[in-house]
Design an enzyme around this catalytic site. Sequence first.
Site, PDB file in Angstrom:
ATOM      1  N   ARG A 122       0.816  -1.236   0.000  1.00 51.05           N
ATOM      2  CA  ARG A 122       0.000   0.000   0.000  1.00 51.05           C
ATOM      3  C   ARG A 122       0.842   1.275   0.000  1.00 51.05           C
ATOM      4  NH1 ARG A 122      -3.336  -2.731   3.776  1.00 51.05           N
ATOM      5  NH2 ARG A 122      -5.063  -3.720   2.679  1.00 51.05           N
ATOM      6  N   LYS A 144       2.800  11.756 -10.814  1.00 52.98           N
ATOM      7  CA  LYS A 144       1.936  10.890 -11.627  1.00 52.98           C
ATOM      8  C   LYS A 144       2.697   9.608 -11.928  1.00 52.98           C
ATOM      9  CE  LYS A 144      -1.115  14.081 -14.054  1.00 52.98           C
ATOM     10  NZ  LYS A 144      -1.505  14.647 -15.366  1.00 52.98           N
ATOM     11  N   GLU A 186       9.043  19.592 -24.254  1.00 53.18           N
ATOM     12  CA  GLU A 186       8.385  19.818 -22.955  1.00 53.18           C
ATOM     13  C   GLU A 186       9.014  21.017 -22.231  1.00 53.18           C
ATOM     14  OE1 GLU A 186       5.701  18.146 -21.928  1.00 53.18           O
ATOM     15  OE2 GLU A 186       5.728  16.178 -22.898  1.00 53.18           O
ATOM     16  N   LYS A 228       7.009  23.630 -13.249  1.00 55.53           N
ATOM     17  CA  LYS A 228       6.104  22.506 -12.976  1.00 55.53           C
ATOM     18  C   LYS A 228       5.789  22.420 -11.480  1.00 55.53           C
ATOM     19  CE  LYS A 228       4.976  17.707 -13.657  1.00 55.53           C
ATOM     20  NZ  LYS A 228       5.060  16.504 -14.457  1.00 55.53           N
ATOM     21  N   GLU A 238      -4.737  17.564 -10.258  1.00 54.84           N
ATOM     22  CA  GLU A 238      -5.306  17.991 -11.531  1.00 54.84           C
ATOM     23  C   GLU A 238      -6.819  18.229 -11.457  1.00 54.84           C
ATOM     24  OE1 GLU A 238      -3.277  16.386 -14.980  1.00 54.84           O
ATOM     25  OE2 GLU A 238      -5.088  16.615 -16.173  1.00 54.84           O
ATOM     26  N   HIS A 249      -0.994  18.490 -25.703  1.00 50.90           N
ATOM     27  CA  HIS A 249      -1.194  17.052 -25.507  1.00 50.90           C
ATOM     28  C   HIS A 249      -2.512  16.524 -26.080  1.00 50.90           C
ATOM     29  CE1 HIS A 249       2.310  17.571 -23.029  1.00 50.90           C
ATOM     30  NE2 HIS A 249       2.342  16.296 -22.685  1.00 50.90           N
ATOM     31  N   HIS A 253      -1.675  13.637 -28.336  1.00 45.33           N
ATOM     32  CA  HIS A 253      -2.058  12.249 -28.041  1.00 45.33           C
ATOM     33  C   HIS A 253      -2.801  11.627 -29.210  1.00 45.33           C
ATOM     34  CE1 HIS A 253      -1.653  12.108 -23.378  1.00 45.33           C
ATOM     35  NE2 HIS A 253      -0.567  11.717 -23.997  1.00 45.33           N
ATOM     36  N   HIS A 267       6.786  10.907 -28.229  1.00 46.23           N
ATOM     37  CA  HIS A 267       5.820  11.709 -27.462  1.00 46.23           C
ATOM     38  C   HIS A 267       6.119  13.212 -27.576  1.00 46.23           C
ATOM     39  CE1 HIS A 267       3.133  13.003 -24.302  1.00 46.23           C
ATOM     40  NE2 HIS A 267       4.146  13.561 -23.663  1.00 46.23           N
TER      41      HIS A 267
END
Length: 366
Positions: A122, A144, A186, A228, A238, A249, A253, A267
Site C-alpha cells: 500500500r 503521476k 516539454e 512545474k 489535476e 497534448h 495524443h 511523445h
Amino acid sequence: MNEIVRVPLGARGYDIHIGSGLIDRAGTLIAPLLGASGAVVVTDESVASLHLDRLSASLDQAGIAHRTIVLPPGEASKGLETLGRLLDDLLGAGLERSTAVIAFGGGVIGDLAGFAAAVALRGIPFIQVPTTLLAQVDSALGGKTGINSRHGKNLIGAFHQPRLVVSDVDLLDSLPVRQRRAGYAEVVKYGLIDRPDFFTWLEQEGAALLAGDSERLIRAIRTSCEAKAAIVAADEREAGARALLNLGHTFGHALEAETGFGDTLLHGEAVAIGMVMAFDLSVRLGLCPAADADRVRRHLAAVGLPVAPPRECRRPDALMAHMARDKKVADGRITFVLARGIGKAFVARDIDAAAAAAILAEAAAA
Ligand code: GLY
C-alpha cells in the site's frame, strides 16, 4: 553547479537536485532518506549497460544496501504483465515498508517503478533518478505514476510523490539527439504556459542547450522544474490548473494514437506539433495574435522538431475520434489548452469541435 528546486507539498514536499556529475553523489543524497532496509534499484537494460555501475558504486559508498531489477527497455514494458513481474520480484525478496524503490531510467521506468512503489504494501518510498531530458523536466516530478492498458495510455495509475529527484545532466550525453529534442519540446512548453521570458531565452539559447552545453541545460531544467513545481503545488491532483501541463497534448495524443505510439512520432515530437496546433486554434478563435503562433512554429522548427503531422497521420476524422476518446474528455467535451499569447495559456472546456477539426484539415492539406 548543483541547483536545488523544492516541490512544496507540505509533508510530501521534496527536493529536485540538478547538476553535472550528480550520479556519483546520488548515494550521499539518498542515504539520509532511507531506513535500514535499503533500496531496490529498478532500471532497464539500456540504462543498466551505460550507467548502472556508477549508481551502484555511489550507493555502496554511502553504505546503502541495495539490489537491482533490470527490465526490458521500451514502452511495451509499461503494462500489466511487466508490473506483475516487477511486484513479484519486489515482494519475493522480503520487501519492508521502509524499503525504497529507486527508479533509474526514462519516463517508462519512472512511471512503472513509481506505480509499483505506490501499490506494493500500500505504498513504499520511491526516488527518481531520471536519465532522459523528458523525465528530468516532466515525468520524474509531480507524482503521476502508472501504466498503459489495452484501452489506452496511462489509464491505470496513482498519484505517488517521490521523496527525492536526482537529475544528472551528464547522463543526457548518451541520449540520441532525437530523444533529446523530443524532451526539449516539454521544456518549450513551460515557456509557452506562463514563462514568456524563458521562451525568449530558449529562442536564443535552445540550439546550444541541445548541443549539450551543461550550464544552459542545467538552467533550462531548473526553470522547467520550478515552473512545474509551482503548478503541481497549486493543484496536485489535476482538479484545475495542472491541466495547463497538457498544452499540446490533446492534439499530440491523437497523433500518437494514430501512429500507434511507435517510433514514427515520439511523445515530445507529437507534443511539439500539438503545441503548434493549439496556438493555431487559438489564433483561429481570435484569442491569440498570429505573430505569437508564428514564433512558436519558427522556434520548434529551428531546433529540428516537427511542426506538422507526418503524412501517415493526417486524417482529420480519425484524429477527432482519438480526441473524443482522450481521458481528458469531460461531459463529452474535449479539453484544450489554448493561449492568449506566449506565456498566457489557459484551459478551455467549451471549444467548438468544428474549429479543432478545421485545424486538422488545414494541417492535412499543407
Ligand atoms: N505530465 C503532466 C503532469 O505531470 O501533469
